[in-house]
Motif scaffolding. Structure first.
Motif, PDB file in Angstrom:
ATOM      1  N   ASP A   3      46.814  33.513  40.064  1.00 41.51           N
ATOM      2  CA  ASP A   3      46.850  34.917  39.295  1.00 41.51           C
ATOM      3  C   ASP A   3      48.083  35.319  39.326  1.00 41.51           C
ATOM      4  O   ASP A   3      48.844  35.715  40.209  1.00 41.51           O
ATOM      5  CB  ASP A   3      45.969  35.573  40.300  1.00 41.51           C
ATOM      6  N   GLY A   5      49.483  37.979  38.321  1.00 39.57           N
ATOM      7  CA  GLY A   5      49.821  39.546  38.707  1.00 39.57           C
ATOM      8  C   GLY A   5      49.904  39.505  40.339  1.00 39.57           C
ATOM      9  O   GLY A   5      50.600  40.182  40.822  1.00 39.57           O
ATOM     10  N   GLU A   6      49.232  38.587  40.835  1.00 40.30           N
ATOM     11  CA  GLU A   6      49.430  38.367  42.494  1.00 40.30           C
ATOM     12  C   GLU A   6      50.884  37.795  43.015  1.00 40.30           C
ATOM     13  O   GLU A   6      51.522  37.784  43.779  1.00 40.30           O
ATOM     14  CB  GLU A   6      48.240  37.678  42.965  1.00 40.30           C
ATOM     15  N   ALA A   7      51.302  36.884  41.711  1.00 34.29           N
ATOM     16  CA  ALA A   7      52.416  36.040  42.165  1.00 34.29           C
ATOM     17  C   ALA A   7      53.606  36.947  41.895  1.00 34.29           C
ATOM     18  O   ALA A   7      54.670  36.638  42.515  1.00 34.29           O
ATOM     19  CB  ALA A   7      52.450  35.054  41.247  1.00 34.29           C
ATOM     20  N   LYS A   8      53.681  37.940  41.100  1.00 34.92           N
ATOM     21  CA  LYS A   8      54.857  38.772  40.797  1.00 34.92           C
ATOM     22  C   LYS A   8      55.460  39.230  41.844  1.00 34.92           C
ATOM     23  O   LYS A   8      56.621  38.956  42.175  1.00 34.92           O
ATOM     24  CB  LYS A   8      54.636  39.752  39.841  1.00 34.92           C
TER      25      LYS A   8
END
Length: 172
Positions: A3, A5-8
């Motif tokens: 994901d 978005g979670e990695a950012k």
């Protein structure tokens, strides 16, 4: 990165650490950044990150990391439809993998070379690269399995000796 978005947030944190004067961390950060951008389908930014990582690895003489970076650069160039540069970097990655005995990297670079040959309509070469990719993928899997088995055997022997020592200590 499943994901993006979670990695950012993790990538942003790593960027702060990456400002330290540590070339290994900088290379790892740039490679991770390249993966992130690739997941976001921003292939131009992905390529840019991979090229920076490659330049650092090359300048420090870290051959293993240079090979991994070259493989990433080759894949990024392929996604950016630059076949000539993709092939150049895939060959570099493959040469380094052959020299270092890294079957996983060799398998990956053969996969890239196979895709390049397909795009060039050289299906004979694509088939040959595909066979080599499978061969080295199997070798990499076999090596990982052997290492795992050796680790488990060593762990078993260690526990067995500890038990023997414990039993001897208790009997005295």
């Amino acid at each position: 990165i499943d994901d993006p978005g979670e990695a950012k947030p993790f990538l942003d944190s790593a960027r702060i650490i990456g400002t330290l004067n540590n070339t290994v961390l900088q290379t790892l950060l740039l490679n991770t950044e390249g993966v992130y951008y690739a997941k976001m389908k921003d292939h131009a930014s992905s390529l840019k990150s991979y090229l920076k990582a490659y330049a650092i690895a090359d300048s420090t003489g870290n051959t293993f990391v240079k090979g991994e970076c070259a493989d990433n650069v080759a894949k990024a160039y392929l996604l950016n439809n630059n076949i000539a540069y993709a092939e150049q970097y895939a060959v570099i990655a493959n040469d380094i993998a052959a020299f270092s005995g890294n079957h996983s990297m060799r398998s990956s670079s053969y996969e890239t070379l196979k895709q390049i040959a397909q795009q060039k309509s050289d299906f004979k070469k694509a088939f040959q690269f595909g066979e080599l990719q499978k061969l080295y993928a199997d070798s990499a899997t076999n090596m990982a399995s052997q290492k795992s088995s050796l680790y488990l055997e060593a762990r078993y022997q260690n526990v067995k000796k500890e038990k023997e020592i414990s039993d001897l200590t208790l009997s005295n």
